[in-house]
Design a protein around this motif. Structure first.
Motif, mmCIF file in Angstrom:
data_model
loop_
_atom_site.group_PDB
_atom_site.id
_atom_site.type_symbol
_atom_site.label_atom_id
_atom_site.label_comp_id
_atom_site.label_asym_id
_atom_site.label_seq_id
_atom_site.Cartn_x
_atom_site.Cartn_y
_atom_site.Cartn_z
ATOM 1 N N ASP A 19 0.870 -1.177 0.000
ATOM 2 C CA ASP A 19 0.000 0.000 0.000
ATOM 3 C C ASP A 19 0.909 1.230 0.000
ATOM 4 O O ASP A 19 1.519 1.565 1.018
ATOM 5 C CB ASP A 19 -0.892 -0.015 1.243
ATOM 6 N N LEU A 20 1.006 1.891 -1.146
ATOM 7 C CA LEU A 20 1.929 3.009 -1.267
ATOM 8 C C LEU A 20 1.474 4.233 -0.475
ATOM 9 O O LEU A 20 2.297 5.085 -0.130
ATOM 10 C CB LEU A 20 2.118 3.370 -2.739
ATOM 11 N N SER A 21 0.192 4.324 -0.170
ATOM 12 C CA SER A 21 -0.258 5.443 0.660
ATOM 13 C C SER A 21 0.319 5.325 2.068
ATOM 14 O O SER A 21 0.684 6.329 2.698
ATOM 15 C CB SER A 21 -1.785 5.513 0.699
ATOM 16 N N LEU A 45 9.363 -0.429 -12.257
ATOM 17 C CA LEU A 45 8.443 -1.118 -11.350
ATOM 18 C C LEU A 45 7.023 -0.624 -11.606
ATOM 19 O O LEU A 45 6.792 0.574 -11.788
ATOM 20 C CB LEU A 45 8.814 -0.846 -9.884
ATOM 21 N N ARG A 46 6.077 -1.568 -11.601
ATOM 22 C CA ARG A 46 4.665 -1.208 -11.749
ATOM 23 C C ARG A 46 3.915 -1.606 -10.484
ATOM 24 O O ARG A 46 4.045 -2.717 -9.981
ATOM 25 C CB ARG A 46 4.053 -1.916 -12.954
ATOM 26 N N PHE A 47 3.111 -0.672 -9.986
ATOM 27 C CA PHE A 47 2.265 -0.895 -8.814
ATOM 28 C C PHE A 47 0.817 -0.662 -9.260
ATOM 29 O O PHE A 47 0.457 0.448 -9.662
ATOM 30 C CB PHE A 47 2.604 0.090 -7.695
ATOM 31 N N PHE A 57 1.241 11.413 -3.038
ATOM 32 C CA PHE A 57 2.089 11.165 -4.209
ATOM 33 C C PHE A 57 3.423 11.904 -4.077
ATOM 34 O O PHE A 57 4.494 11.335 -4.320
ATOM 35 C CB PHE A 57 1.346 11.593 -5.473
ATOM 36 N N VAL A 58 3.361 13.162 -3.677
ATOM 37 C CA VAL A 58 4.589 13.945 -3.475
ATOM 38 C C VAL A 58 5.431 13.349 -2.363
ATOM 39 O O VAL A 58 6.660 13.216 -2.480
ATOM 40 C CB VAL A 58 4.245 15.416 -3.173
ATOM 41 N N SER A 59 4.782 12.964 -1.260
ATOM 42 C CA SER A 59 5.509 12.390 -0.130
ATOM 43 C C SER A 59 6.185 11.083 -0.524
ATOM 44 O O SER A 59 7.333 10.814 -0.137
ATOM 45 C CB SER A 59 4.549 12.153 1.040
ATOM 46 N N LEU A 60 5.485 10.259 -1.296
ATOM 47 C CA LEU A 60 6.058 8.991 -1.739
ATOM 48 C C LEU A 60 7.306 9.232 -2.576
ATOM 49 O O LEU A 60 8.361 8.631 -2.330
ATOM 50 C CB LEU A 60 5.025 8.218 -2.552
ATOM 51 N N ALA A 61 7.212 10.092 -3.577
ATOM 52 C CA ALA A 61 8.358 10.346 -4.450
ATOM 53 C C ALA A 61 9.534 10.927 -3.669
ATOM 54 O O ALA A 61 10.691 10.572 -3.914
ATOM 55 C CB ALA A 61 7.952 11.290 -5.580
#
Length: 296
Positions: A19-21, A45-47, A57-61
């Motif tokens: 869970d990328l969030s 990589l594909r998720f 999204f910004v935090s993940l990157a």
């Protein structure tokens, strides 16, 4: 823990059971390091089925590096998501007043690497699908430039390792060179303005050589004339276009693709201009390439 499934012999992997969030919130160093290791091995990589707000999204990157905008100098302010300057909108969609909501179109986007015209080139690109055409959605394809390099004749690779190329920007995207370009007479050749990078770079993670090609085919190669540069560039792109061990798929809604620009090329198929396609796009800043000649 997440699972990884290889998508082709040379490039690409699916990452599931993550869970990328949650990762965007925790920035768990162990998970980020494991995903980085997977990127170093598979390059793309594909998720699938990820649900991220703009902030997430910004935090993940940002967990993977310093985020950097690649907004075109000629684009309107709407090419970025409101309140999130790190997120470039890639889209063919226009507002009711005719202004594009993003940067892009529906024609084919040919083989290229993001951000090579910058003194600190782009490392990772994150593409997050928000809308996808219902009819014949386009695929985005990837190839490994390490694999392309390994298929070149040995006499050619030995020659290439001593050469560097100037990565100029056709559209003046790089603010670092804006004054130099502005000082040129109208219509002057600007191909000598931009960072100089080796044609063959070292992958420090694997120790392998990899081609590093500028987006503009007519770039100048240092030590060669314009005509010689053009001939060598045409030769290299002939090998690139003949390489067939690529992988690609549609970036669907809620799909997130992450790929390493240092050792890959990517392209996107054309699609019908009446179909809506919207992606969120973030890049992270990388390091100048290390010449493979220094390691060999």
């Amino acid at each position: 823990m997440f699972t990884i499934t290889k998508l082709s012999p040379a490039i690409g992997a699916d990452v599931a059971n993550i869970d990328l969030s949650r990762l965007a919130e925790s920035k768990d160093c162990t998970v980020v390091a494991a995903l980085r290791e997977a990127l170093q091995k598979h390059f793309v990589l594909r998720f699938r089925s990820q649900y991220l707000s703009p902030d997430e999204f910004v935090s993940l990157a940002s967990a993977f590096g310093h985020t950097k905008t690649l907004k075109r100098a000629t684009a309107t302010t709407s090419a970025h998501l409101g309140g999130h300057p790190q997120i470039k909108v890639v889209s063919n969609v226009s507002n009711d007043d005719g202004r594009p909501i993003g940067d892009g179109g529906s024609s084919e986007n040919y083989w290229h690497t993001d951000g090579t015209y910058l003194p600190q080139p782009v490392e990772l690109t994150f593409l997050y699908g928000r809308e996808s055409p219902k009819i014949n959605p386009p695929k985005t394809f990837f190839m490994s430039l390490s694999e392309v390099h390994d298929r070149l004749p040995r006499c050619l690779t030995s020659y290439l390792r001593e050469l560097s190329c100037i990565h100029y920007s056709q559209y003046n995207f790089a603010p670092e060179y804006a004054e130099q370009i502005a000082a040129l007479p109208e219509g002057a050749d600007r191909r000598h303005i931009g960072p100089s990078f080796p044609l063959v770079r070292l992958n420090p993670h694997s120790g392998r050589p990899s081609l590093y090609l500028p987006r503009q085919r007519q770039c100048l190669i240092e030590g060669l004339t314009s005509e010689e540069s053009a001939k060598l560039s045409d030769l290299l792109w002939t090998y690139v276009e003949a390489y067939d061990d690529t992988w690609g798929d549609v970036i669907g809604v809620d799909d997130l693709f992450v790929f390493d620009n240092g050792y890959t090329l990517h392209r996107r198929e054309a699609f019908h201009s009446s179909e809506r396609r919207v992606l969120w796009h973030i890049t992270t800043e990388g390091e100048p390439p290390i010449p493979y000649a220094l390691a060999s």
